[in-house]
Scaffold this active site. Structure first.
Site, mmCIF file in Angstrom:
data_model
loop_
_atom_site.group_PDB
_atom_site.id
_atom_site.type_symbol
_atom_site.label_atom_id
_atom_site.label_comp_id
_atom_site.label_asym_id
_atom_site.label_seq_id
_atom_site.Cartn_x
_atom_site.Cartn_y
_atom_site.Cartn_z
ATOM 1 N N GLY A 311 0.832 -1.191 0.000
ATOM 2 C CA GLY A 311 0.000 0.000 0.000
ATOM 3 C C GLY A 311 0.867 1.242 0.000
ATOM 4 N N GLU A 314 7.366 3.630 3.733
ATOM 5 C CA GLU A 314 7.679 4.833 4.482
ATOM 6 C C GLU A 314 9.072 5.387 4.218
ATOM 7 O OE1 GLU A 314 8.478 1.207 7.197
ATOM 8 O OE2 GLU A 314 6.996 1.812 5.710
ATOM 9 N N HIS A 338 -0.656 6.412 7.978
ATOM 10 C CA HIS A 338 0.200 5.307 8.421
ATOM 11 C C HIS A 338 1.652 5.537 8.024
ATOM 12 C CE1 HIS A 338 0.886 1.055 9.582
ATOM 13 N NE2 HIS A 338 1.830 1.123 8.650
ATOM 14 N N GLU A 339 1.882 5.829 6.743
ATOM 15 C CA GLU A 339 3.272 6.001 6.290
ATOM 16 C C GLU A 339 3.911 7.231 6.930
ATOM 17 O OE1 GLU A 339 4.320 3.441 4.953
ATOM 18 O OE2 GLU A 339 2.386 2.592 4.444
ATOM 19 N N HIS A 342 5.202 6.503 10.379
ATOM 20 C CA HIS A 342 6.495 5.812 10.373
ATOM 21 C C HIS A 342 7.667 6.780 10.507
ATOM 22 C CE1 HIS A 342 6.033 1.536 9.904
ATOM 23 N NE2 HIS A 342 5.182 1.650 8.899
ATOM 24 N N GLU A 361 5.519 -1.605 13.194
ATOM 25 C CA GLU A 361 4.167 -1.546 12.641
ATOM 26 C C GLU A 361 3.059 -1.408 13.686
ATOM 27 O OE1 GLU A 361 3.581 -0.885 9.763
ATOM 28 O OE2 GLU A 361 5.377 -1.457 8.665
ATOM 29 N N ASP A 416 9.630 -11.745 5.826
ATOM 30 C CA ASP A 416 8.280 -11.408 5.386
ATOM 31 C C ASP A 416 7.220 -12.246 6.106
ATOM 32 O OD1 ASP A 416 9.358 -9.577 3.710
ATOM 33 O OD2 ASP A 416 8.606 -10.459 1.848
ATOM 34 N N TYR A 424 0.869 -5.600 13.046
ATOM 35 C CA TYR A 424 0.175 -4.324 12.898
ATOM 36 C C TYR A 424 -0.916 -4.146 13.958
ATOM 37 C CZ TYR A 424 2.221 -3.731 8.187
ATOM 38 O OH TYR A 424 3.075 -3.559 7.129
#
Length: 653
Positions: A311, A314, A338-339, A342, A361, A416, A424
């Site tokens: 999405g 950051e 959100h970004e 960060h 997160e 990952d 999150y």
């Protein structure tokens, strides 16, 4: 049993002082920047051994990277040199770097003398260790080594797009995605989030393209660099983790939002992107009012082509964003919040290792919601919380218990694996729980201090617990008991003090969902036009227990009624299209296959692509042929971050 924290490795005070002084000495506000947080060189940094890096920073570490690279769109390579500034313990005679699929030429010292190096065995997750040897370091010494190298066309961090894959259709495009451990595929350095580095760069590219990076632009218009070429110079004076080094090259235009925010994207997309992202300036102001000055100068966004796998990312000074947030009504701009958040949690205070990804997160998801509350009000923020809580509950129900801890064991696993709703949303729920126990005013004072005390430092779960006990709990045993800190961090599932958020705005949505899904009422009774995007998401996410048990849920006639009445086949909001397709494909609703095929071939956001193809795959003899066919068509359009995940489900065509 509480999982014990990893044993930290501490750099000696003499080398530490030089390291941080080197990294922070050049830090100065750019135009419009807030004063920098004071350096923390007097405080020792504890280096936790990172299982996802070959580096040994307690012996020798990179403190600055200077890149001089040429972008060759025909060969799909970046080539040139990386000059690394290195500090080390007295007597150290080697430094270990991380590399993966890089073609190394030569390595020389500051005087051009060759240095011996060895590239070790390949690990399928980590890549290779690259050990460079040099004479023993003296106390407080800083050295420079230069590596000549080239990336490969399949470098996992880089996606080279043909003109046809861009919005304009006329010029090629390149962008990078370094998180979690992909920077090593385009920069030979110590690719660990706990090893902060400043960087500078000179990038040469075709003269009809513009280069942007996660750094200050020193030559906003570029400079001549020979026939058909222009060079672009950049500098990042704040020390950052290597995964935040980022580059974008393409046919780019810029529109300002205010004096310190703006948008880059392709010219044909600029007007729509600028309109959609107007709230950005207000969000920066709101974030500063909450948790202190923004430390990075400018906050711009680069809206990328649709193959971008996340999405948003950051990258400091320049958030990379998916075009799927351009919904036309600013309904998905929580991603920007959100970004932006960060810039404090993640970029300023960073998880030292990926096992503690929640420290990036979870904090950011909490902070995002506070920004949304400040800008849009409490009710909008509660709606976002409830949606996130639902995603967390789905993750808790579907994941192995061990993977529902905040502090994970990722030894031998791809980092990952930890990038999910637990990091999150459970992380954010943890912070909301603390806020609820101690009160917002007291919590905010602690969190603002946490960012100030730990700025430009690696953070672990153990260090977080020490900080909150020293600066918030302060020996209050009743508070310690009420917070259940260790249980939240080290145990699976949710502690008993977790409180589900409630939004009154969802009550009519739930009533309409019951009437349609359970009682099989008509879609015309759904008050869709009066709902906002979050209410519509809630409706499409609604699942009765019968579905979870595998019972027949919706009949084809009901699905057709829902699709036509709500015009879901032509929905322009990516989140709503995704929600609809999850329902339709799980019910083998053939008329939705064309919509799914279009959606999966027009964007490559992993959040959408992986679940939809997984849903198709779960539908056996009906869904698997569709999944194989669509993925074979779409895979060349996707970034390696997305294909790496989908290949594990569908297989590589």
């Amino acid at each position: 049993m509480i999982r014990p924290p990893a044993r930290p490795l501490t750099l000696a005070a003499s080398a530490l002082a030089l390291t941080l002084a080197a990294a922070l000495s050049a830090c100065a506000p750019t135009t419009g920047a807030a004063p920098m947080i004071p350096p923390v060189a007097a405080q020792p940094i504890e280096y936790v051994r990172d299982v996802h890096s070959h580096a040994r920073p307690e012996i020798a570490r990179v403190v600055h990277v200077d890149l001089d690279l040429d972008a060759d769109f025909q060969a799909r390579t970046l080539s040139g040199r990386a000059t690394l500034d290195v500090t080390a313990e007295p007597g150290a005679n080697e430094i270990i770097l991380d590399v993966r699929n890089l073609d190394i030429g030569e390595v020389v010292d500051a005087d051009g003398r060759p240095l011996r190096y060895v590239v070790g065995d390949d690990d399928p997750i980590l890549g290779r260790p690259m050990t460079v040897y040099f004479p023993a370091f003296a106390p407080n010494e800083r050295r420079r080594i230069t590596i000549r190298y080239a990336t490969r066309p399949d470098a996992a961090a880089l996606q080279w797009l043909t003109p046809a894959q861009t919005a304009g259709g006329q010029k090629p495009y390149l962008f990078s995605q370094g998180q979690a451990i992909l920077t090593r595929t385009w920069v030979p350095t110590q690719d660990s989030p706990g090893i902060r580095q400043t960087y500078s760069a000179r990038i040469t590219a075709p003269d009809d393209l513009k280069v942007v990076m996660s750094a200050d632009q020193l030559t906003p218009q570029g400079e001549a660099a020979g026939p058909g070429k222009r060079a672009w110079r950049f500098r990042m004076d704040n020390p950052i983790p290597p995964y935040l080094m980022a580059i974008g090259i393409g046919d780019l235009a810029f529109a300002p939002i205010d004096h310190r925010t703006g948008v880059f994207t392709e010219p044909g997309e600029l007007a729509a992107s600028a309109r959609e992202l107007q709230p950005t300036a207000r969000m920066v102001d709101a974030a500063e009012a909450l948790y202190g000055p923004y430390q990075w100068g400018r906050y711009d966004l680069l809206v990328l082509p649709p193959s971008f796998p996340f999405g948003g990312m950051e990258n400091p000074k320049l958030t990379f964003a998916t075009p799927t947030i351009i919904a036309g009504d600013q309904s998905l701009v929580s991603l920007v919040a959100h970004e932006l958040a960060h810039s404090w949690s993640g970029n300023l205070v960073t998880n030292a290792v990926w096992a503690d990804f929640w420290l990036n997160e979870g904090f950011t998801t909490y902070f995002e919601n506070r920004i949304m509350e400040a800008v849009y009000g409490r009710d909008r923020a509660l709606q976002e919380q409830v949606l996130s809580w639902g995603e967390m509950q789905d993750a808790l129900a579907s994941m192995p218990a061990a993977d529902t801890r905040l502090h994970l064991n990722l030894d031998g696993r791809d980092p990952d694996d930890g990038m999910n709703a637990i990091a999150y949303d459970k992380g954010a729920a943890f912070l909301r729980t603390i806020e609820g126990v101690v009160g917002r005013e007291r919590f905010d004072a602690w969190l603002r201090g946490y960012f100030e005390r730990n700025a430009y430092r690696p953070m672990t779960s153990a260090l977080f617990l020490t900080d909150i006990r020293d600066n918030l709990v302060r020996g209050d045993q009743a508070m310690e008991t009420a917070l259940k800190l260790d249980e939240w961090v080290y145990q699976p599932g949710l502690p008993s003090n977790a409180v589900a958020p409630v939004s009154d705005a969802f009550a009519p949505v739930d009533a309409a969902a019951l009437a349609f899904f359970r009682d099989r009422g008509p879609a015309s009774a759904i008050p869709w036009s009066g709902w906002n995007t979050q209410q519509r998401q809630r409706f499409l996410n609604w699942r009765p227990e019968a579905l979870r048990a595998g019972a027949d849920w919706l009949r084809p006639a009901q699905l057709a009624d829902l699709e036509s009445t709500l015009n879901l086949a032509n929905e322009g909001n990516a989140e709503l299209t995704f929600g609809w397709l999850q329902i339709a494909l799980a019910h083998r609703y053939q008329p939705a296959v064309a919509t799914a095929e279009r959606f999966l071939t027009e964007q490559g956001r992993r959040k959408f692509v992986l679940p939809l193809l997984t849903t198709l795959w779960a539908e056996g003899d009906w869904g698997r042929p569709i999944a194989r066919r669509v993925y074979a068509q779409a895979r060349p359009l996707y970034h390696p971050v997305t294909t790496g995940s989908v290949d594990q489900v569908v297989g590589r065509p």
